[in-house]
Enzyme design. Structure first.
Site, short mmCIF file in Angstrom:
data_model
loop_
_atom_site.label_atom_id
_atom_site.label_comp_id
_atom_site.label_asym_id
_atom_site.label_seq_id
_atom_site.Cartn_x
_atom_site.Cartn_y
_atom_site.Cartn_z
N LEU A 1 -1.07 74.98 67.33
CA LEU A 1 -0.66 73.61 67.03
C LEU A 1 -1.19 72.62 68.05
O LEU A 1 -1.53 72.99 69.18
CB LEU A 1 0.88 73.51 67.08
CG LEU A 1 1.65 74.71 66.58
CD1 LEU A 1 3.10 74.60 67.02
CD2 LEU A 1 1.55 74.80 65.07
N MET B 1 -10.15 77.40 69.58
CA MET B 1 -10.18 75.94 69.44
C MET B 1 -9.00 75.30 70.13
O MET B 1 -9.11 74.22 70.74
CB MET B 1 -10.21 75.56 67.95
CG MET B 1 -10.43 74.07 67.70
SD MET B 1 -12.05 73.49 68.27
CE MET B 1 -11.57 72.09 69.28
N LYS B 2 -7.85 75.94 70.07
CA LYS B 2 -6.66 75.41 70.74
C LYS B 2 -6.87 75.35 72.26
O LYS B 2 -6.48 74.37 72.91
CB LYS B 2 -5.44 76.28 70.41
CG LYS B 2 -4.19 75.95 71.20
CD LYS B 2 -3.69 74.54 70.96
CE LYS B 2 -2.33 74.34 71.65
NZ LYS B 2 -1.86 72.95 71.54
N LEU B 3 -7.49 76.35 72.81
CA LEU B 3 -7.77 76.33 74.25
C LEU B 3 -8.74 75.22 74.61
O LEU B 3 -8.58 74.55 75.64
CB LEU B 3 -8.30 77.68 74.72
CG LEU B 3 -7.32 78.86 74.63
CD1 LEU B 3 -7.99 80.16 75.06
CD2 LEU B 3 -6.07 78.60 75.47
N ASN C 1 -6.73 72.02 74.50
CA ASN C 1 -5.86 71.86 75.67
C ASN C 1 -6.64 71.66 76.95
O ASN C 1 -6.16 71.01 77.88
CB ASN C 1 -4.91 73.06 75.79
CG ASN C 1 -3.74 72.94 74.83
OD1 ASN C 1 -3.80 72.19 73.86
ND2 ASN C 1 -2.69 73.69 75.08
#
Length: 298
Positions: free
Chosen positions: A124, A173-175, A178
């Protein structure tokens, strides 16, 4: 076609709102106990069924969402003696919405596949406010058929859904997402400390940046704490930020690239956690960096 039966594990700041939207939008919802009885009791009042373990949730559901803090917690929920694996059945889909290590994601998927269970990643972006409103961003790593199966359920709590690619790509992609966000936070904190120490107040600093090309939604959230002392401006802990940057470093190592900026960001958050501020929220890094340089953002 039968309505999917949804399980949800991890009813924290994000998960509570996500689960609320699932049950309110017509899906049968099964939840397991959580340290926050407030969230459990609220969801039961809305129509959810409380069960006693992840294994029971897996048995009752056709799709199970996980929203916990990190890969060790995901692995415990899956592999524990009363974990999802113990209740696994053919056709079950497990969706990890946590910010996890992609290497762990691939290992869990391989472990569950012989049981007929499909494990995918759907982390998310945004905050608990958007989780409650059902307008989160979601980035999914899955095969096309599984993505199409879970998308209607994800759409109950997400306003933007991107099929990034195959298994593990959502977590990658989340990393990256972030990394950019925590990079902004580290940059803002250092710039504010330097500004203050050089005789330019945070208010004057903000009057130049706000509304210009360097302004953005994350900047505004960050500055809502720096200027207005709104401690709930961005409810994401420094411990989680540091963890995500460690995962990013592992991702960079696996890809064989140098990531000097990522390491600098990681070290900013690691130092804040080591100094006893693990549970502080991300914008509070501005105070920690200022204090480390002998000043206050006043």
């Amino acid at each position: 076609m039968a309505v999917e039966k949804i399980g949800f594990i991890g009813l924290g700041m994000m998960g509570h709102g996500m689960a609320k939207n699932i049950v309110e939008k017509g899906y049968p919802l099964f939840i397991a106990g959580h340290r926050s009885r407030t969230a459990v009791e609220d969801l039961v009042r809305r129509g959810a069924t409380e069960l006693t373990s992840p294994a029971e949730v897996a048995q009752a559901a056709t799709i199970v969402f996980l929203c916990v803090s990190a890969s060790p917690q995901v692995e415990a929920v899956v592999r524990g003696s009363s974990g999802l694996k113990a209740g696994a059945h053919e056709g079950l889909v497990v969706v990890d919405c946590s910010t996890s290590d992609p290497n762990s994601t691939l290992a869990l998927a391989a472990e569950l596949a012989p049981l007929g269970v499909t494990f995918i990643d759907a982390p998310l972006s945004r905050t608990p406010k958007e989780a409650w409103e059902g307008t989160l961003d979601c980035m999914v790593g899955a095969d096309t058929a599984t993505f199409e199966r879970v998308r209607p359920v994800i759409s109950t709590w997400a306003g933007k859904i991107v099929h990034v690619g195959g298994l593990g790509d959502g977590h990658k992609m989340k990393l990256l997402n972030n990394f950019i966000a925590m990079g902004y936070a580290a940059l803002y904190a250092e710039a504010l400390a330097l500004s203050q120490k050089s005789g330019i107040s945070p208010q004057t600093f903000d009057s130049v940046i706000r509304g210009g090309r360097m302004d953005c939604g994350f900047y505004q959230t960050f500055m809502r704490y720096a200027l207005e002392r709104d401690e709930n401006a961005h409810k994401f802990s420094l411990a989680n930020a540091a963890k995500d940057m460690r995962y990013l470093e592992a991702m960079a190592n696996a890809a064989g690239i140098a990531n000097p900026v990522g390491n600098a960001v990681k070290n900013t958050f690691a130092a804040a956690v080591a100094s006893g501020h693990a549970e502080a929220y991300v914008p509070m890094i501005s105070d920690i960096v200022a204090a480390g340089n002998g000043t206050k953002l006043t």
